[in-house]
Design a protein around this motif. Sequence first.
Motif, PDB file in Angstrom:
ATOM      1  N   GLU A 170     -61.923 -46.300 -25.246  1.00 39.40           N
ATOM      2  CA  GLU A 170     -62.092 -45.834 -26.878  1.00 39.40           C
ATOM      3  C   GLU A 170     -60.410 -46.391 -27.140  1.00 39.40           C
ATOM      4  O   GLU A 170     -60.040 -46.636 -26.980  1.00 39.40           O
ATOM      5  CB  GLU A 170     -61.786 -45.104 -26.390  1.00 39.40           C
ATOM      6  CG  GLU A 170     -61.838 -43.799 -28.531  1.00 39.40           C
ATOM      7  CD  GLU A 170     -61.795 -42.766 -28.676  1.00 39.40           C
ATOM      8  OE1 GLU A 170     -61.096 -42.439 -29.519  1.00 39.40           O
ATOM      9  OE2 GLU A 170     -62.496 -42.351 -27.839  1.00 39.40           O
ATOM     10  N   MET A 171     -60.972 -47.679 -28.253  1.00 47.86           N
ATOM     11  CA  MET A 171     -59.916 -48.466 -28.665  1.00 47.86           C
ATOM     12  C   MET A 171     -58.722 -47.268 -29.700  1.00 47.86           C
ATOM     13  O   MET A 171     -59.027 -46.324 -30.415  1.00 47.86           O
ATOM     14  CB  MET A 171     -59.692 -49.296 -29.703  1.00 47.86           C
ATOM     15  CG  MET A 171     -61.243 -50.628 -29.101  1.00 47.86           C
ATOM     16  SD  MET A 171     -59.778 -52.109 -27.815  1.00 47.86           S
ATOM     17  CE  MET A 171     -58.582 -52.607 -29.198  1.00 47.86           C
ATOM     18  N   GLY A 172     -57.529 -47.313 -28.870  1.00 43.59           N
ATOM     19  CA  GLY A 172     -56.723 -46.726 -29.131  1.00 43.59           C
ATOM     20  C   GLY A 172     -56.119 -45.045 -28.501  1.00 43.59           C
ATOM     21  O   GLY A 172     -55.592 -44.639 -28.473  1.00 43.59           O
ATOM     22  N   SER A 197     -52.514 -46.719 -21.517  1.00 48.68           N
ATOM     23  CA  SER A 197     -51.751 -46.777 -20.504  1.00 48.68           C
ATOM     24  C   SER A 197     -52.454 -48.277 -19.540  1.00 48.68           C
ATOM     25  O   SER A 197     -51.607 -47.970 -18.266  1.00 48.68           O
ATOM     26  CB  SER A 197     -52.750 -45.268 -19.689  1.00 48.68           C
ATOM     27  OG  SER A 197     -52.423 -44.515 -20.823  1.00 48.68           O
ATOM     28  N   GLY A 198     -53.262 -48.904 -20.411  1.00 47.48           N
ATOM     29  CA  GLY A 198     -53.441 -50.222 -19.589  1.00 47.48           C
ATOM     30  C   GLY A 198     -55.230 -50.144 -18.495  1.00 47.48           C
ATOM     31  O   GLY A 198     -55.204 -50.625 -18.063  1.00 47.48           O
ATOM     32  N   LEU A 199     -55.586 -48.866 -18.459  1.00 49.67           N
ATOM     33  CA  LEU A 199     -57.110 -49.090 -17.785  1.00 49.67           C
ATOM     34  C   LEU A 199     -57.602 -49.917 -18.815  1.00 49.67           C
ATOM     35  O   LEU A 199     -57.761 -50.161 -19.654  1.00 49.67           O
ATOM     36  CB  LEU A 199     -58.042 -47.817 -18.072  1.00 49.67           C
ATOM     37  CG  LEU A 199     -58.789 -47.043 -17.169  1.00 49.67           C
ATOM     38  CD1 LEU A 199     -57.978 -47.325 -15.020  1.00 49.67           C
ATOM     39  CD2 LEU A 199     -59.501 -46.160 -17.296  1.00 49.67           C
ATOM     40  N   GLN A 200     -58.621 -51.096 -17.956  1.00 52.68           N
ATOM     41  CA  GLN A 200     -59.556 -52.199 -18.450  1.00 52.68           C
ATOM     42  C   GLN A 200     -60.792 -52.067 -18.020  1.00 52.68           C
ATOM     43  O   GLN A 200     -61.280 -51.097 -16.703  1.00 52.68           O
ATOM     44  CB  GLN A 200     -59.268 -53.424 -18.186  1.00 52.68           C
ATOM     45  CG  GLN A 200     -57.596 -53.432 -18.744  1.00 52.68           C
ATOM     46  CD  GLN A 200     -57.040 -55.291 -17.485  1.00 52.68           C
ATOM     47  OE1 GLN A 200     -57.910 -55.870 -17.251  1.00 52.68           O
ATOM     48  NE2 GLN A 200     -56.234 -55.609 -17.859  1.00 52.68           N
ATOM     49  N   ILE A 201     -61.781 -52.248 -18.955  1.00 54.71           N
ATOM     50  CA  ILE A 201     -63.702 -52.246 -19.114  1.00 54.71           C
ATOM     51  C   ILE A 201     -63.741 -52.959 -17.397  1.00 54.71           C
ATOM     52  O   ILE A 201     -63.185 -53.659 -16.999  1.00 54.71           O
ATOM     53  CB  ILE A 201     -64.000 -52.913 -19.746  1.00 54.71           C
ATOM     54  CG1 ILE A 201     -64.019 -52.399 -21.238  1.00 54.71           C
ATOM     55  CG2 ILE A 201     -65.900 -53.509 -19.262  1.00 54.71           C
ATOM     56  CD1 ILE A 201     -64.017 -52.559 -22.703  1.00 54.71           C
ATOM     57  N   GLY A 202     -64.121 -52.593 -16.571  1.00 57.69           N
ATOM     58  CA  GLY A 202     -64.258 -53.256 -15.262  1.00 57.69           C
ATOM     59  C   GLY A 202     -63.438 -52.986 -14.031  1.00 57.69           C
ATOM     60  O   GLY A 202     -63.569 -53.195 -12.741  1.00 57.69           O
ATOM     61  N   ASP A 203     -63.007 -52.065 -14.347  1.00 61.08           N
ATOM     62  CA  ASP A 203     -62.092 -51.728 -13.530  1.00 61.08           C
ATOM     63  C   ASP A 203     -62.405 -50.046 -12.663  1.00 61.08           C
ATOM     64  O   ASP A 203     -63.245 -49.401 -13.096  1.00 61.08           O
ATOM     65  CB  ASP A 203     -60.597 -50.248 -14.090  1.00 61.08           C
ATOM     66  CG  ASP A 203     -59.703 -51.256 -14.539  1.00 61.08           C
ATOM     67  OD1 ASP A 203     -59.420 -52.709 -14.237  1.00 61.08           O
ATOM     68  OD2 ASP A 203     -58.760 -51.181 -14.935  1.00 61.08           O
ATOM     69  N   ILE A 204     -62.804 -50.496 -11.037  1.00 56.85           N
ATOM     70  CA  ILE A 204     -62.720 -49.244 -10.446  1.00 56.85           C
ATOM     71  C   ILE A 204     -62.704 -47.461 -10.452  1.00 56.85           C
ATOM     72  O   ILE A 204     -61.506 -48.342  -9.180  1.00 56.85           O
ATOM     73  CB  ILE A 204     -63.642 -49.936  -9.222  1.00 56.85           C
ATOM     74  CG1 ILE A 204     -64.685 -50.688  -9.604  1.00 56.85           C
ATOM     75  CG2 ILE A 204     -64.210 -49.045  -7.674  1.00 56.85           C
ATOM     76  CD1 ILE A 204     -65.544 -52.074  -8.431  1.00 56.85           C
TER      77      ILE A 204
END
Length: 81
Positions: free
Chosen positions: A14-16, A22-29
Amino acid sequence: DPDDFDGVVVAEIEMGGLADISGLQIGDIIQRLGSVDIMSVEDVQAVMQELKTQRPREVILFVWRGGKPMIVKLKTDWASQ
């Protein structure tokens, strides 16, 4: 290869929201959330329910990103939840 790792792949942020800030990104496991090993989405949900009770200022996530392990510090904002 992400298929070789235990954990949950981040598919949406969710944007914002707390994860985005916190810097979590799509594709992180996500492999560990706080002190709990993550094996399923249900694990994430259970840990988050527990954290809502404990209300820590931040939660440490151990993630796999781009071929390397990383630590993401999730800053919490329980007042808005």
